[in-house]
Design a protein around this motif. Structure first.
Motif, mmCIF file in Angstrom:
data_model
loop_
_atom_site.group_PDB
_atom_site.id
_atom_site.type_symbol
_atom_site.label_atom_id
_atom_site.label_comp_id
_atom_site.label_asym_id
_atom_site.label_seq_id
_atom_site.Cartn_x
_atom_site.Cartn_y
_atom_site.Cartn_z
ATOM 1 N N ASP A 208 0.858 -1.177 0.000
ATOM 2 C CA ASP A 208 0.000 0.000 0.000
ATOM 3 C C ASP A 208 0.899 1.232 0.000
ATOM 4 O OD1 ASP A 208 -1.977 1.865 0.251
ATOM 5 O OD2 ASP A 208 -2.866 1.006 2.055
ATOM 6 N N LYS A 209 1.090 1.804 -1.179
ATOM 7 C CA LYS A 209 1.986 2.953 -1.310
ATOM 8 C C LYS A 209 1.416 4.199 -0.658
ATOM 9 C CE LYS A 209 4.096 1.164 -5.460
ATOM 10 N NZ LYS A 209 4.276 1.298 -6.885
ATOM 11 N N ILE A 210 0.094 4.295 -0.599
ATOM 12 C CA ILE A 210 -0.530 5.451 0.037
ATOM 13 C C ILE A 210 -0.297 5.415 1.544
ATOM 14 C CG2 ILE A 210 -2.741 6.566 0.510
ATOM 15 C CD1 ILE A 210 -3.625 5.633 -2.287
ATOM 16 N N TYR A 211 -0.400 4.223 2.146
ATOM 17 C CA TYR A 211 -0.170 4.103 3.590
ATOM 18 C C TYR A 211 1.272 4.463 3.942
ATOM 19 C CZ TYR A 211 0.362 2.323 8.252
ATOM 20 O OH TYR A 211 0.640 2.235 9.591
ATOM 21 N N MET A 212 2.209 4.104 3.104
ATOM 22 C CA MET A 212 3.621 4.367 3.398
ATOM 23 C C MET A 212 3.898 5.862 3.561
ATOM 24 S SD MET A 212 5.360 1.510 0.942
ATOM 25 C CE MET A 212 6.962 2.236 1.047
ATOM 26 N N LYS A 213 3.080 6.710 2.919
ATOM 27 C CA LYS A 213 3.277 8.163 2.990
ATOM 28 C C LYS A 213 2.347 8.832 3.987
ATOM 29 C CE LYS A 213 4.564 8.231 -1.842
ATOM 30 N NZ LYS A 213 4.175 8.663 -3.185
ATOM 31 N N SER B 289 1.744 5.920 9.180
ATOM 32 C CA SER B 289 2.999 5.224 8.910
ATOM 33 C C SER B 289 4.195 5.994 9.465
ATOM 34 C CB SER B 289 3.165 5.023 7.409
ATOM 35 O OG SER B 289 4.394 4.425 7.111
ATOM 36 N N ILE B 290 4.193 7.291 9.295
ATOM 37 C CA ILE B 290 5.309 8.114 9.792
ATOM 38 C C ILE B 290 5.393 8.041 11.315
ATOM 39 C CG2 ILE B 290 6.126 10.501 9.981
ATOM 40 C CD1 ILE B 290 4.937 10.907 7.118
ATOM 41 N N LEU B 291 4.243 8.080 11.991
ATOM 42 C CA LEU B 291 4.242 7.968 13.450
ATOM 43 C C LEU B 291 4.785 6.610 13.901
ATOM 44 C CD1 LEU B 291 0.848 9.633 14.409
ATOM 45 C CD2 LEU B 291 3.132 10.489 14.893
ATOM 46 N N LYS B 292 4.416 5.557 13.200
ATOM 47 C CA LYS B 292 4.893 4.226 13.577
ATOM 48 C C LYS B 292 6.399 4.089 13.348
ATOM 49 C CE LYS B 292 0.563 1.766 13.373
ATOM 50 N NZ LYS B 292 -0.098 2.926 13.883
ATOM 51 N N ILE B 293 6.906 4.676 12.271
ATOM 52 C CA ILE B 293 8.355 4.652 12.030
ATOM 53 C C ILE B 293 9.079 5.436 13.127
ATOM 54 C CG2 ILE B 293 10.164 5.458 10.462
ATOM 55 C CD1 ILE B 293 8.204 4.759 8.151
ATOM 56 N N MET C 129 0.988 -1.886 6.041
ATOM 57 C CA MET C 129 1.639 -1.580 4.782
ATOM 58 C C MET C 129 1.294 -2.624 3.713
ATOM 59 S SD MET C 129 5.651 -0.934 4.015
ATOM 60 C CE MET C 129 6.062 -2.616 4.390
ATOM 61 N N LEU C 130 1.153 -3.877 4.115
ATOM 62 C CA LEU C 130 0.824 -4.940 3.164
ATOM 63 C C LEU C 130 -0.671 -5.253 3.117
ATOM 64 C CD1 LEU C 130 3.806 -7.361 3.819
ATOM 65 C CD2 LEU C 130 3.543 -5.686 1.981
ATOM 66 N N ARG C 131 -1.484 -4.475 3.838
ATOM 67 C CA ARG C 131 -2.947 -4.636 3.898
ATOM 68 C C ARG C 131 -3.375 -5.989 4.461
ATOM 69 N NH1 ARG C 131 -3.813 -3.380 -1.983
ATOM 70 N NH2 ARG C 131 -2.712 -1.456 -2.166
ATOM 71 N N THR D 15 -10.265 4.410 -0.294
ATOM 72 C CA THR D 15 -10.010 3.750 -1.565
ATOM 73 C C THR D 15 -8.591 4.044 -1.992
ATOM 74 O OG1 THR D 15 -10.853 5.663 -2.748
ATOM 75 C CG2 THR D 15 -12.402 3.884 -2.311
ATOM 76 N N THR D 16 -8.007 3.106 -2.691
ATOM 77 C CA THR D 16 -6.653 3.296 -3.175
ATOM 78 C C THR D 16 -6.664 3.343 -4.685
ATOM 79 O OG1 THR D 16 -6.246 0.938 -3.235
ATOM 80 C CG2 THR D 16 -5.623 2.085 -1.224
ATOM 81 N N SER D 17 -5.670 3.990 -5.248
ATOM 82 C CA SER D 17 -5.597 4.108 -6.695
ATOM 83 C C SER D 17 -4.836 2.954 -7.316
ATOM 84 C CB SER D 17 -4.944 5.437 -7.073
ATOM 85 O OG SER D 17 -3.653 5.502 -6.529
#
Length: 191
Positions: free
Chosen positions: A26-31, A35-39, A85-87, A169-171
């Motif tokens: 999931d490229k949208i979740y990575m940004k 995701s940033i908080l978890k990193i 990230m991997l849904r 929804t994701t693109s």
């Protein structure tokens, strides 16, 4: 006896549209902020672990507790991050938003206790720079965990009690749309 019956019928239709993506990156979740908080939580947990372990007598000064909290937080946040990230999380049964919210509340409490342990022990021993640094990073991770807990609470409120479908929804081509319609009929008899 003239009795007249009036029958009223009411129909309520609820349509829910949601999207559920396939397992994949999931490229949208990575940004996303999530995701940033978890990193940031993973990096800060590793820094706390290194700061406490750098002291030669860490096991006598509460370092075991600090190590347990930092490494267990690091591992579980890493697993959650990979699942999001991997849904994968969307395919697992259970009330995951509630479970994740409880997890973050527990770790906010754990890191609060950890910060107290670090600052309390740093005043009792010499060469306590590592403990002071660990305490400072514990406070930083408390802020990050607090923000993540707030966002998880908002997600939990928005999702209701279920987490089986994805709310965005994701693109990427793997997402499919599902529409569920529930119809309720109500009949009243008047005399």
């Amino acid at each position: 006896m003239d009795s007249q019956y009036n029958v009223e019928s009411t129909e309520k239709t609820t349509t829910t549209t949601s999207s559920s993506g396939d397992v994949g990156l999931d490229k949208i979740y990575m940004k996303s902020i999530d995701s940033i908080l978890k990193i940031a939580e993973m990096v800060l947990s590793l820094i706390v672990f290194i700061c406490v372990t750098s002291h030669p007598g860490y096991s006598y000064i509460g370092g075991g507790w600090v190590q347990f909290v930092s490494i267990s937080c690091l591992i579980t946040v890493l697993i959650l991050w990979i699942f999001f990230m991997l849904r994968i999380i969307y395919k697992l049964p259970g009330p995951w938003m509630l479970i994740i919210l409880i997890y973050f509340v527990v770790y906010v409490i754990f890191y609060f206790i950890t910060a107290i342990v670090c600052f309390a022990q740093s005043g009792k021993i010499e060469q306590s720079a590592g403990l002071v640094a660990a305490g400072v990073f514990c406070v930083l991770i408390l802020v990050v965990l607090g923000a993540d807990t707030f966002f998880q609470f908002r997600k939990w409120q928005d999702s209701g009690s279920s987490f089986s479908t994805r709310s965005t929804t994701t693109s990427s081509g793997g997402a499919t749309a599902t529409t569920t319609t529930h119809t309720t009929y109500e009949t009243r008899t008047q005399y």
